[in-house]
Design an enzyme around this catalytic site. Structure first.
Site, PDB file in Angstrom:
ATOM      1  N   THR A  20       3.955 -37.178   6.819  1.00  0.00           N
ATOM      2  CA  THR A  20       4.269 -36.415   5.601  1.00  0.00           C
ATOM      3  C   THR A  20       3.860 -34.945   5.668  1.00  0.00           C
ATOM      4  O   THR A  20       3.719 -34.306   4.634  1.00  0.00           O
ATOM      5  CB  THR A  20       3.621 -37.071   4.360  1.00  0.00           C
ATOM      6  OG1 THR A  20       2.195 -37.020   4.543  1.00  0.00           O
ATOM      7  CG2 THR A  20       4.077 -38.499   4.164  1.00  0.00           C
ATOM      8  N   TRP A  21       3.682 -34.444   6.875  1.00  0.00           N
ATOM      9  CA  TRP A  21       3.334 -33.016   6.981  1.00  0.00           C
ATOM     10  C   TRP A  21       4.459 -32.182   6.347  1.00  0.00           C
ATOM     11  O   TRP A  21       4.205 -31.297   5.515  1.00  0.00           O
ATOM     12  CB  TRP A  21       3.128 -32.654   8.457  1.00  0.00           C
ATOM     13  CG  TRP A  21       2.485 -31.323   8.706  1.00  0.00           C
ATOM     14  CD1 TRP A  21       1.962 -30.470   7.773  1.00  0.00           C
ATOM     15  CD2 TRP A  21       2.290 -30.707   9.982  1.00  0.00           C
ATOM     16  NE1 TRP A  21       1.445 -29.354   8.407  1.00  0.00           N
ATOM     17  CE2 TRP A  21       1.636 -29.466   9.742  1.00  0.00           C
ATOM     18  CE3 TRP A  21       2.594 -31.060  11.293  1.00  0.00           C
ATOM     19  CZ2 TRP A  21       1.288 -28.594  10.787  1.00  0.00           C
ATOM     20  CZ3 TRP A  21       2.240 -30.193  12.330  1.00  0.00           C
ATOM     21  CH2 TRP A  21       1.604 -28.983  12.076  1.00  0.00           C
ATOM     22  N   TYR A  57      -2.069 -31.139   4.283  1.00  0.00           N
ATOM     23  CA  TYR A  57      -0.620 -30.945   4.214  1.00  0.00           C
ATOM     24  C   TYR A  57      -0.286 -30.276   2.890  1.00  0.00           C
ATOM     25  O   TYR A  57      -0.083 -30.914   1.863  1.00  0.00           O
ATOM     26  CB  TYR A  57       0.127 -32.274   4.417  1.00  0.00           C
ATOM     27  CG  TYR A  57      -0.122 -32.884   5.790  1.00  0.00           C
ATOM     28  CD1 TYR A  57      -0.608 -32.095   6.839  1.00  0.00           C
ATOM     29  CD2 TYR A  57       0.101 -34.228   6.049  1.00  0.00           C
ATOM     30  CE1 TYR A  57      -0.867 -32.635   8.099  1.00  0.00           C
ATOM     31  CE2 TYR A  57      -0.144 -34.774   7.310  1.00  0.00           C
ATOM     32  CZ  TYR A  57      -0.632 -33.963   8.321  1.00  0.00           C
ATOM     33  OH  TYR A  57      -0.889 -34.499   9.563  1.00  0.00           O
ATOM     34  N   TYR A 202       1.389 -38.951  17.197  1.00  0.00           N
ATOM     35  CA  TYR A 202       2.060 -38.020  16.270  1.00  0.00           C
ATOM     36  C   TYR A 202       3.000 -37.078  17.008  1.00  0.00           C
ATOM     37  O   TYR A 202       2.895 -36.909  18.218  1.00  0.00           O
ATOM     38  CB  TYR A 202       1.065 -37.290  15.380  1.00  0.00           C
ATOM     39  CG  TYR A 202       0.215 -36.159  15.951  1.00  0.00           C
ATOM     40  CD1 TYR A 202       0.760 -34.960  16.391  1.00  0.00           C
ATOM     41  CD2 TYR A 202      -1.181 -36.268  15.955  1.00  0.00           C
ATOM     42  CE1 TYR A 202      -0.035 -33.920  16.858  1.00  0.00           C
ATOM     43  CE2 TYR A 202      -1.991 -35.235  16.420  1.00  0.00           C
ATOM     44  CZ  TYR A 202      -1.410 -34.058  16.874  1.00  0.00           C
ATOM     45  OH  TYR A 202      -2.199 -33.032  17.318  1.00  0.00           O
ATOM     46  N   GLY A 203       3.953 -36.507  16.229  1.00  0.00           N
ATOM     47  CA  GLY A 203       4.935 -35.608  16.840  1.00  0.00           C
ATOM     48  C   GLY A 203       5.837 -36.355  17.808  1.00  0.00           C
ATOM     49  O   GLY A 203       6.259 -35.805  18.835  1.00  0.00           O
ATOM     50  N   LEU A 205       8.843 -37.084  17.766  1.00  0.00           N
ATOM     51  CA  LEU A 205      10.155 -36.465  18.014  1.00  0.00           C
ATOM     52  C   LEU A 205       9.971 -35.039  18.534  1.00  0.00           C
ATOM     53  O   LEU A 205      10.906 -34.234  18.507  1.00  0.00           O
ATOM     54  CB  LEU A 205      11.004 -36.476  16.734  1.00  0.00           C
ATOM     55  CG  LEU A 205      11.460 -37.867  16.266  1.00  0.00           C
ATOM     56  CD1 LEU A 205      12.251 -37.765  14.966  1.00  0.00           C
ATOM     57  CD2 LEU A 205      12.291 -38.566  17.336  1.00  0.00           C
ATOM     58  N   ARG A 226       7.099 -25.268  13.995  1.00  0.00           N
ATOM     59  CA  ARG A 226       7.891 -25.182  15.224  1.00  0.00           C
ATOM     60  C   ARG A 226       7.620 -23.872  15.951  1.00  0.00           C
ATOM     61  O   ARG A 226       7.996 -23.701  17.113  1.00  0.00           O
ATOM     62  CB  ARG A 226       9.390 -25.323  14.896  1.00  0.00           C
ATOM     63  CG  ARG A 226       9.757 -26.733  14.502  1.00  0.00           C
ATOM     64  CD  ARG A 226      11.013 -26.800  13.692  1.00  0.00           C
ATOM     65  NE  ARG A 226      10.822 -26.202  12.365  1.00  0.00           N
ATOM     66  CZ  ARG A 226      11.681 -26.342  11.355  1.00  0.00           C
ATOM     67  NH1 ARG A 226      12.775 -27.050  11.524  1.00  0.00           N
ATOM     68  NH2 ARG A 226      11.434 -25.790  10.182  1.00  0.00           N
ATOM     69  N   GLY A 279       7.877 -37.473  11.109  1.00  0.00           N
ATOM     70  CA  GLY A 279       8.014 -36.696   9.883  1.00  0.00           C
ATOM     71  C   GLY A 279       9.477 -36.570   9.518  1.00  0.00           C
ATOM     72  O   GLY A 279      10.263 -36.025  10.297  1.00  0.00           O
ATOM     73  N   ALA A 280       9.864 -37.100   8.371  1.00  0.00           N
ATOM     74  CA  ALA A 280      11.267 -36.996   7.941  1.00  0.00           C
ATOM     75  C   ALA A 280      11.266 -36.856   6.423  1.00  0.00           C
ATOM     76  O   ALA A 280      10.562 -37.582   5.726  1.00  0.00           O
ATOM     77  CB  ALA A 280      12.048 -38.226   8.372  1.00  0.00           C
TER      78      ALA A 280
HETATM   79  N1  LIG Z   1      -3.332 -35.487  13.206  1.00  0.00           N
HETATM   80  C1  LIG Z   1      -2.722 -34.360  13.422  1.00  0.00           C
HETATM   81  O1  LIG Z   1      -3.324 -33.337  13.782  1.00  0.00           O
HETATM   82  C2  LIG Z   1      -1.230 -34.309  13.244  1.00  0.00           C
HETATM   83  C3  LIG Z   1      -0.506 -33.215  13.755  1.00  0.00           C
HETATM   84  C4  LIG Z   1       0.892 -33.236  13.605  1.00  0.00           C
HETATM   85  C5  LIG Z   1       1.498 -34.271  12.946  1.00  0.00           C
HETATM   86  N2  LIG Z   1       0.756 -35.308  12.427  1.00  0.00           N
HETATM   87  C6  LIG Z   1       1.391 -36.421  11.691  1.00  0.00           C
HETATM   88  O2  LIG Z   1       2.475 -36.925  12.457  1.00  0.00           O
HETATM   89  C7  LIG Z   1       3.691 -36.814  11.701  1.00  0.00           C
HETATM   90  C8  LIG Z   1       4.873 -36.602  12.624  1.00  0.00           C
HETATM   91  O3  LIG Z   1       4.777 -35.374  13.319  1.00  0.00           O
HETATM   92  P1  LIG Z   1       5.580 -34.073  12.870  1.00  0.00           P
HETATM   93  O4  LIG Z   1       6.124 -34.275  11.506  1.00  0.00           O
HETATM   94  O5  LIG Z   1       4.678 -32.919  13.108  1.00  0.00           O
HETATM   95  O6  LIG Z   1       6.727 -33.981  13.964  1.00  0.00           O
HETATM   96  P2  LIG Z   1       7.955 -34.938  14.342  1.00  0.00           P
HETATM   97  O7  LIG Z   1       7.922 -36.166  13.541  1.00  0.00           O
HETATM   98  O8  LIG Z   1       7.994 -35.030  15.815  1.00  0.00           O
HETATM   99  O9  LIG Z   1       9.199 -34.017  13.901  1.00  0.00           O
HETATM  100  C9  LIG Z   1       9.432 -33.662  12.570  1.00  0.00           C
HETATM  101  C10 LIG Z   1      10.745 -32.896  12.532  1.00  0.00           C
HETATM  102  O10 LIG Z   1      11.789 -33.782  12.949  1.00  0.00           O
HETATM  103  C11 LIG Z   1      12.852 -33.723  12.009  1.00  0.00           C
HETATM  104  N3  LIG Z   1      13.534 -35.018  12.012  1.00  0.00           N
HETATM  105  C12 LIG Z   1      13.008 -36.243  11.793  1.00  0.00           C
HETATM  106  N4  LIG Z   1      13.951 -37.200  11.930  1.00  0.00           N
HETATM  107  C13 LIG Z   1      15.101 -36.552  12.222  1.00  0.00           C
HETATM  108  C14 LIG Z   1      16.416 -36.981  12.489  1.00  0.00           C
HETATM  109  N5  LIG Z   1      16.729 -38.272  12.506  1.00  0.00           N
HETATM  110  N6  LIG Z   1      17.370 -36.029  12.750  1.00  0.00           N
HETATM  111  C15 LIG Z   1      17.064 -34.712  12.763  1.00  0.00           C
HETATM  112  N7  LIG Z   1      15.832 -34.247  12.525  1.00  0.00           N
HETATM  113  C16 LIG Z   1      14.843 -35.161  12.257  1.00  0.00           C
HETATM  114  C17 LIG Z   1      12.196 -33.385  10.696  1.00  0.00           C
HETATM  115  O11 LIG Z   1      13.157 -32.829   9.855  1.00  0.00           O
HETATM  116  P3  LIG Z   1      13.016 -32.699   8.260  1.00  0.00           P
HETATM  117  O12 LIG Z   1      11.671 -32.104   7.995  1.00  0.00           O
HETATM  118  O13 LIG Z   1      14.136 -31.781   7.922  1.00  0.00           O
HETATM  119  O14 LIG Z   1      13.176 -34.076   7.695  1.00  0.00           O
HETATM  120  C18 LIG Z   1      11.140 -32.377  11.160  1.00  0.00           C
HETATM  121  O15 LIG Z   1      11.733 -31.092  11.310  1.00  0.00           O
HETATM  122  C19 LIG Z   1       3.396 -35.683  10.707  1.00  0.00           C
HETATM  123  O16 LIG Z   1       4.311 -35.674   9.625  1.00  0.00           O
HETATM  124  C20 LIG Z   1       1.982 -36.006  10.330  1.00  0.00           C
HETATM  125  O17 LIG Z   1       1.929 -37.078   9.412  1.00  0.00           O
HETATM  126  C21 LIG Z   1      -0.587 -35.351  12.589  1.00  0.00           C
END
Ligand SMILES: NC(=O)c1ccc[n+]([C@@H]2O[C@H](COP(=O)([O-])OP(=O)(O)OC[C@H]3O[C@@H](n4cnc5c(N)ncnc54)[C@H](OP(=O)(O)O)[C@@H]3O)[C@@H](O)[C@H]2O)c1
Length: 314
Positions: A20-21, A57, A202-203, A205, A226, A279-280
């Site tokens: 949910t970032w 967040y 995490y991350g 995608l 990004r 994250g979506a």
């Molecule tokens: N512990 C930590 O330090 C830490 C650090 C980073 C992340 N996290 C956690 O991990 C989660 C996931 O990582 P993240 O959000 O950074 O990166 P991610 O999930 O790798 O990528 C998120 C990006 O992917 C896009 N996306 C998702 N599904 C898609 C699809 N089917 N088609 C096109 N685009 C898509 C999202 O778009 P939209 O936003 O437009 O939907 C967003 O721009 C975070 O939300 C957070 O909860 C934790």
């Protein structure tokens, strides 16, 4: 949906979890709150049972939306609710704070925003070099004893830091960055799994780059994740990742699937990953991602992907 054991906690978690970032509203693309709430509802409808959030967040905004969605649709009992401590977002900057009094007060703020009386998993978001671990983790132990938190874990810790933290408190989960384009934590993930911890990648995608949605290098705002957090959106990594994305696209097309689904399948197949955080912010994205297990990579395709990942050498 596929479900996996979450370390030794006795809980089973969905192999895809909702991150949910972005939903918090800082550092990612902007959507209406109702769209974001609907994405949370869609996640649970599609079998996701772990939601990951954090006070950092957008200064509690993500936690508030999660709390609203869980209350509005009566979903609290269906979710293994994870939030964090030790890191805050103040005046547009991330600030670490592992002081015990703040760990205690921040947890109460999280409980209020999440509209619940217990957090299933509380993670220390980042280690705070200015506060001795015995102080931070004593506060976490206290929260568990008081019944406000069920399990405790850490994110972005080294092995040495995890070993030290374990002297003060049982550590049941580890949250590192891990994906096809970020494999530096792999050895640590294996070790954490051997220690009985649940591993939340995490991350997964690569900040969205593995979905095939980026074809050229783009300019993002300075505080956009990004630009600031994930390095693949700039050269030379961008071109390296594009080669991998092409392979993901070719393979997914054979199955009528999408590159995001192929990337999530590959990551969820790692024995040392309990759940892939994604994250979506929209229902459509959540539905696409949660269909990752509706088709299967063949053995030959897994090998091709392994080779492409090695070739990208990130
Ligand atoms: N512990 C930590 O330090 C830490 C650090 C980073 C992340 N996290 C956690 O991990 C989660 C996931 O990582 P993240 O959000 O950074 O990166 P991610 O999930 O790798 O990528 C998120 C990006 O992917 C896009 N996306 C998702 N599904 C898609 C699809 N089917 N088609 C096109 N685009 C898509 C999202 O778009 P939209 O936003 O437009 O939907 C967003 O721009 C975070 O939300 C957070 O909860 C934790």
């Amino acid at each position: 949906m596929l479900y996996k054991d979450f370390g030794n906690t006795g809980c089973k978690v969905s192999a895809i979890a909702l991150g949910t970032w972005g939903i918090g509203g800082a550092g990612w693309d902007t959507y209406d709150d109702e769209v974001r709430l609907d994405a949370i509802a869609a996640a649970v409808e599609q079998g996701i049972n772990l939601i990951d959030t954090a006070p950092a967040y957008n200064a509690g905004a993500a936690e508030k939306l999660v709390g609203t969605a869980l209350e509005r649709w009566g979903l609290r009992d269906k979710v293994f609710l994870t939030t964090k401590t030790g890191n805050e977002f103040i005046d547009g900057k991330y600030v670490r704070n592992g002081r015990p009094e703040r760990v205690l007060s921040l947890c109460q703020e999280s409980l209020d925003r999440l509209r619940t009386d217990v957090i299933d998993l509380l993670l220390v978001h980042w280690p705070d070099p200015n506060v001795p671990f015995n102080e931070t983790f004593a506060a976490l132990r206290q929260l568990k004893e008081e019944g406000k938190v069920r399990h405790i874990g850490v994110s972005n810790f080294s092995r040495e830091q995890m070993e030290e933290a374990r002297q003060y408190c049982q550590i049941e989960a580890y949250q590192p960055q891990y994906s096809m384009v970020s494999r530096k934590s792999e050895e640590l993930c294996r070790w954490a799994t051997e220690q009985g911890m649940g591993v939340m990648a995490y991350g997964t995608l690569g900040g969205g780059i593995l979905t095939g949605r980026y074809r050229t290098v783009q300019e993002f705002a300075p505080m956009d994740s990004r630009n600031r957090f994930y390095p693949f959106f700039k050269e030379p990594l961008f071109s390296q990742v594009m080669e991998l994305v092409q392979v993901l696209e070719q393979i997914a097309a054979e199955h009528g699937g999408t590159p995001a689904q192929a990337a999530l399948q590959w990551t969820a197949a790692r024995s040392f990953v309990s759940t892939c955080l994604v994250g979506a912010q929209t229902r459509a994205r959540v539905e696409e991602n949660t269909k990752a297990f509706d088709w299967s990579l063949t053995e030959e395709e897994c090998k091709r992907l392994d080779q492409a990942v090695e070739k990208a050498a990130l």
